[in-house]
Design an enzyme around this catalytic site. Structure first.
Site, PDB file in Angstrom:
ATOM      1  N   TYR A 101       0.851  -1.193   0.000  1.00 22.93           N
ATOM      2  CA  TYR A 101       0.000   0.000   0.000  1.00 22.93           C
ATOM      3  C   TYR A 101       0.882   1.238   0.000  1.00 22.93           C
ATOM      4  CZ  TYR A 101      -2.972   3.790   1.657  1.00 22.93           C
ATOM      5  OH  TYR A 101      -3.630   4.986   1.773  1.00 22.93           O
ATOM      6  N   GLU A 189      -3.978   7.256  -3.479  1.00 24.80           N
ATOM      7  CA  GLU A 189      -3.462   5.991  -2.975  1.00 24.80           C
ATOM      8  C   GLU A 189      -3.415   4.930  -4.061  1.00 24.80           C
ATOM      9  OE1 GLU A 189      -5.973   4.919   0.331  1.00 24.80           O
ATOM     10  OE2 GLU A 189      -7.333   3.776  -0.947  1.00 24.80           O
TER      11      GLU A 189
END
Length: 376
Positions: A101, A189
């Site tokens: 991530y 993101e």
């Protein structure tokens, strides 16, 4: 402002972030016409403004073109957290060895953009923060210096360990930061950022939100806006000098002043009710604002009662009363309305409302209780 995954992926490509090939499809026929039967594994993904698509069945793998068509048919029209899927993204699937991530947010606590990274990719970062907060790497970025090369490499090395893979990831992190700053984003993101068996690093899913206050200088971004009915109400309200946010309750609220609006919603909650919205008509005495506010409130099908709570300072209560009478004459609703007026010209306002038969009260607590009673 939010955008869909397919739009975020297009921005990633523009900034040189590696993303698998994909095709946006609105119908099953679009899939039949635009997807090649090349033997590659495909992933069919619902395009809606909510998370948890995979858990809801909105992300499916397809081994053949025929299977991709079948999966698209299953996903299109699906309801995911109250939103209907109107389009799907059909993308080349990527073999995954490990998921990561990487995200950027505006961190008010440190007054800077913060980079967050974790080796626990593929799941919601909020869940990682709750269960394994030590697995999240955080880096605050100096707004004047920007993200330095050594900082991106240091974070990438903590994730990947191998220098060659870390260099790929560091380049992606730098490009993501450049994209974030140049588009006035509030969130960017990549989840997951993946490592393939061939040791290549790819961004296979993306999410971006943008600062509404900066949209006036982001022509490309604002053209991507796809608003829901509720979001359109918020935009229309703003254009009419109103501040409106839809909530999940059934008591419509019209108030002047943000602080009073928050107190009004708290009061409704205190007595067991649920506010349907935040609506601040501001300090103007323009009766037309009240008309527009009532139109917005009563267009919400969940609203079963309206509580009007006005404390007149700059706002004149008699103007609010006149606007309310005009609004009710135009709308012709049978939804009960409770009015509390206090402050500038409150007496005159209450006298104007006498002929309407609307319930009027003198305190917030009375207004909240009466609105909840009438809503039932």
């Amino acid at each position: 402002m939010k955008i869909h995954e397919y739009q975020a992926r297009n921005l990633f490509r523009k900034y040189g972030i590696p993303v698998p090939d994909d095709v946006l499809c609105y119908t099953v026929k679009d899939v039949e016409d635009n997807i090649k039967d090349d033997g590659k594994l495909k992933v069919v993904k619902a395009q809606v403004h909510v998370g948890g698509r995979g858990k809801a069945g909105g992300v499916k793998l397809a081994k053949t073109k025929a299977e991709a068509v079948e999966k698209a048919g299953q996903i299109l029209g699906m309801d995911i957290k109250g939103l209907t899927v109107e389009k799907v993204l059909v993308a080349d699937a990527v073999d995954i060895e490990k998921e990561f991530y990487v995200g950027l947010i505006n961190d008010r606590n440190v007054k800077a953009v913060t980079l967050m990274a974790s080796a626990e990719g593929g799941v919601e970062i909020e869940e990682v923060a709750k269960t394994n907060p030590e697995k999240i790497i955080k880096l605050s970025i100096d707004p004047l210096a920007g993200m330095m090369d050594f900082q991106a490499r240091a974070v990438a090395l903590q994730l990947f360990g191998d220098i060659k893979q870390a260099r790929q990831a560091a380049a992606i992190i730098q490009k993501l930061y450049k994209l974030y700053v140049e588009t006035d984003a509030s969130l960017a993101e990549i989840n997951p950022l993946v490592l393939t068996p061939e040791k290549e690093v790819w961004a296979i899913d993306g999410k971006m939100n943008f600062d509404d206050n900066a949209l006036y200088r982001q022509k490309e971004v604002i053209e991507m806006r796809e608003v829901t009915e509720d979001e359109q109400k918020e935009i229309d309200a703003n254009e009419n000098g109103l501040s409106y946010i839809k909530l999940d309750g059934n008591i419509g609220c019209m108030v002047n002043g943000a602080g009073l609006a928050m107190a009004t919603m708290d009061m409704i909650k205190l007595y067991g009710g649920e506010p349907a919205n935040f609506l601040d008509i501001g300090g103007s005495s323009n009766p037309e604002k009240v008309v527009e506010a009532m139109n917005i409130l009563l267009s919400d099908k969940n609203v079963t009662a309206v509580m009007i709570n006005i404390f007149g300072g700059i706002t004149r209560c008699d103007d609010v009363a006149r606007g309310l009478i005009t609004a009710l004459d135009q709308i012709k609703t049978d939804i009960p309305v409770v009015v509390r007026l206090s402050g500038t010209n409150a007496k005159e306002g209450l006298e104007i409302l006498e002929s309407t038969g609307l319930p009027t009260v003198s305190t917030m607590s009375e207004a909240a209780q009466k609105a909840i009673e009438l809503s039932k």
